[in-house]
Design a protein around this motif. Structure first.
Motif: not given
Length: 781
Positions: A631-656
């Protein structure tokens, strides 16, 4: 909405878009949800569609057109074209999958990876797949017909894979003598010590494998070349239905070849005399390599014919005798070594009186000697269900039969010699009567409909879970009374699962059924122990007993330890099995000359205490540690993805953004559904004190993604929708329990709804109307 609520929501949105500390990203949540976190992209969530009820083609096309207008790369500024292209490819893939009714069936069952695999090379729909071998192609099938055909195809593939794993069976038994482990002195004092010697004294090995045997089917089936060409070239829907519902034809005959060898291991020594330099001599015993003596060698084959396939329905095969055989299970066993044996077994269910539960009758005939010497032995076994999960049985065996004197004197029968009678002295007749109690089958926890009350659903789920845990004990027992000319006895066997967890004796279950695909849960929980106690009491009140525990240690692997009082003395058994392959180690701890029941009971207590110490002192802590590390390994994987997913959502909001604003204004002008604010994320629980570090909410502003889901004055979010995979969403607090809060206006009235991450909602609803004191201003034009 009050100013404080607005400021809180605004602050939460600001934190979600970068105003909070970088290291405080909400990933310190509960590890228990790590394994449930979705890995694959959900196409329904991506297109903003609910999976239940299934969306229509019109709804899929409408969602696709709406999203492609927003995210088409050619219509975006240069700095957003790369982001738009990524979103556009995902939308295109989701649309191509869901708009194809057959791909959607497979996607609903197996996900995106399943679609790629089944339409790839070797898959059911790919090159060289099952669809190419269909007499009537899958293109002629409706989605319902295709679903049934696909599930049957996958069941057939699964059954073949499982059969390949268990076609061959083998076992190795190695008997070990460690009789000095338990010593009983003249005063019956018992001592347990490290054995002086541990040597193998016996061995046994068995191996068998199964293979189909192709035989002619007596003209029962029509050859493919005899089918009229018109029927092949013009399949209609009814023909597709018949083809899809045609049952799979099994192999007419299966043959199981078996071989075995058993014997003793003799340890020899060579006397020798050693002479040293000082002139002294010493007699020595030099061990020689052990000698394996084969006492029993077996070789034979068992035929299992599919009688319904081998016997036709016309002519001579249609008489009453063969009609009975057609509904029976038949086995033919032939052994070459150690002596020639031919054994036939026929099992069939009989219902003499309509309306009663049938009798299961099994007859077995064994030819061991020439018919000139004695008739074949006969066994009859009758079983009947007498109550729920209760079976009564009666078994009779003739043993060795002798021809009467008048047949020997007047006919050609020659009878048995004295040597044959002495060799068959142990083949005695017997009668056995008993009762069997089968275990309860565990109940599956069912999911309630979306419109059921949450409290009622939770209460029912808790009740079913409690009942399921009770049924997981799987208690069963069997008792019987046996009499024979050589004696008799009373036997009792009791077994159940101990401790919580996955049962130890679960069979290899199928993941495919007519309803669809239900993958087996991974072996991550603690395993239960299957405890079995058996005892047999003879007429002179002497008895033997055994205590055995079996535990699953892998997906297909089981290990067991047993101890008991037997003819050899105090016997301990250690077993390992995996997919029909087994290893058994019977160990004699105390010789029969010294063995007593008190010593056996003490050995059982010592063995059980040792197991508990290992189970709760090492095995379970080790498993918990492994789960935490995973679970800790999964936790670290998700932690690294948060900035990327946040940036993708911000760009999607700009597009729509521009198109959503226009739709919001249009809804406002029509007094329709206007989204005023929407937030998604984690809020601290209000009914209890939050854990340290979780006092502040961690949310993201999703007003534009939610407003984009509004279609014709209505917004639908399904319960199975993965909310953080909706375009414009992201997960600000993985592994934490999140909620979605929506403030909206409908017909100039303010509404508010708060739903959990796994709950669905339909807007607008009268139940969401806010009180007059909490009315807020709608979207300004």
């Amino acid at each position: 909405m009050s100013e404080s609520a607005e400021s809180t929501a605004a602050a939460a949105a600001a934190r979600a878009f970068g105003a909070h500390l970088e290291d405080d990203d909400g990933l310190d949540g509960e590890f228990g949800t790590a394994t449930e976190y979705p890995d694959q992209l959900d196409y329904y969530s991506l297109l903003g569609l609910a999976q239940k009820p299934p969306p229509t083609d019109t709804e899929i096309r409408s969602a696709y057109r709406n999203l492609t207008l927003m995210f088409h790369p050619d219509k975006q500024p240069s700095h957003l074209q790369q982001s738009a292209e990524q979103h556009f490819k995902r939308i295109q893939t989701a649309y191509d999958t869901l708009i194809d009714p057959k791909k959607r069936v497979v996607y609903d069952l197996l996900g995106a990876e399943g679609v790629a695999k089944e339409w790839g090379h070797g898959g059911a729909m790919g090159v060289g797949g099952d669809a190419e071998r269909q007499q009537v192609g899958v293109k002629a099938m409706t989605p319902q017909q295709f679903r049934r055909w696909f599930t049957k195809t996958m069941k057939r593939r699964e059954r073949k894979a499982v059969q390949e794993m268990v076609d061959s069976r083998g076992s190795i038994t190695l008997g070990i003598n460690a009789s000095s482990t338990i010593r009983v002195d003249e005063d019956d004092d018992v001592t347990i010590q490290i054995p002086d010697t541990v040597v193998p004294v016996s061995y046994a090995a068995k191996y068998s494998f199964q293979t189909p045997l192709n035989l002619p089917t007596f003209g029962k089936k029509v050859k493919e070349e005899e089918v009229p060409l018109q029927k092949k070239e013009k399949p209609d829907e009814s023909t597709a239905e018949e083809e899809e519902e045609e049952e799979e034809v099994e192999d007419p005959v299966h043959v199981t070849f078996s071989a075995g060898i058993a014997g003793n291991i003799v340890h020899r020594v060579q006397p020798a005399k050693a002479r040293f330099e000082d002139g002294t001599e010493e007699e020595m015993q030099i061990p020689l390599p052990p000698v394996l003596i084969a006492n029993n060698i077996s070789l034979g084959a068992t035929l299992t014919p599919n009688v319904s396939e081998l016997i036709g329905t016309k002519g001579i095969w249609n008489n009453q005798l063969f009609s009975t055989l057609r509904d029976s299970t038949v086995l033919v066993e032939a052994n070459v070594l150690p002596v020639p044996i031919l054994r036939t077994t026929v099992a069939r269910a009989f219902q003499p009186i309509p309306g009663i539960k049938p009798f299961q009758v099994t007859t077995k005939t064994t030819f061991m000697r020439s018919l000139l010497e004695s008739p074949p032995s006969l066994e009859v076994h009758v079983t009947k269900e007498v109550a729920s999960r209760k079976l009564a049985f009666c078994a009779w065996s003739s043993g060795l039969w002798y021809y009467p004197d008048f047949l020997l004197d007047n006919f050609f029968f020659r009878g048995m010699t004295v040597e044959d009678m002495y060799a068959s002295a142990g083949d005695l007749s017997s009668l056995q009567v008993g009762l069997i109690s089968l275990p309860k089958q565990p109940l599956n926890v069912v999911s309630m409909d979306e419109d059921d009350a949450e409290t009622e659903e939770a209460e029912l789920r808790r009740h079913l879970q409690k009942k399921q845990m009770t049924d997981r004990a799987a208690e069963s027992w069997q008792t019987f009374v046996q009499v024979s000319p050589g004696g008799g006895g009373l036997g009792l066997t009791y077994s159940r699962n101990l401790f919580s967890g996955t049962p130890a004796d679960d069979p290899l279950k199928s993941e495919w059924s007519d309803e669809g695909y239900a993958p087996m849960a991974k072996m991550e929980d603690a395993r239960a122990v299957r405890l079995e106690v058996s005892s047999t009491v003879s007429p002179n009140l002497s008895f033997v007993w055994s205590l055995k525990g079996t535990r699953r240690v892998g997906e297909f692997t089981k290990m067991g330890v047993g101890i008991g009082f037997a003819d050899q003395g105090i016997l301990m058994t250690i077993g390992w099995s995996r997919l029909g392959q087994g290893l058994n180690l019977p160990i004699v701890l105390c010789s029969k000359d010294e063995a007593t029941h008190d010593a056996a009971i003490l050995a059982s207590i010592f063995t059980w205490a040792s197991y508990l110490a290992i189970e709760f002192g090492y095995v379970r802590p080790r498993d918990r540690k492994r789960r935490r590390e995973a679970a800790a390994r999964r936790h670290n994987q998700l932690k690294k993805l948060v900035p990327q997913k946040r940036a993708e959502s911000e760009q999607a909001i700009q597009l729509m953004g521009d198109q959503v604003r226009r739709r919001q204004v249009r809804e406002h002008e029509q007094d329709g559904l206007v989204i005023d604010r929407a937030e998604y994320g984690y809020w601290p629980p209000a009914d209890r004190k939050p854990k340290p570090g979780f006092e502040e909410p961690r949310t993201t502003d999703v007003i534009f993604p939610v407003a984009n889901l509004v279609d014709r004055g209505q917004l639908v979010i399904g319960a199975k929708t993965v909310k953080h995979q909706i375009i414009g969403f992201h997960d600000p607090a993985p592994l934490l329990k999140k909620r979605l809060k929506i403030w909206y206006t409908f017909q100039n009235r303010s509404h508010f709804v708060d739903i959990g991450d796994k709950e669905g909602v339909i807007l607008p609803q009268r139940a969401h109307v806010c009180p007059e004191s909490e009315q807020f201003n709608p979207l300004a034009t």
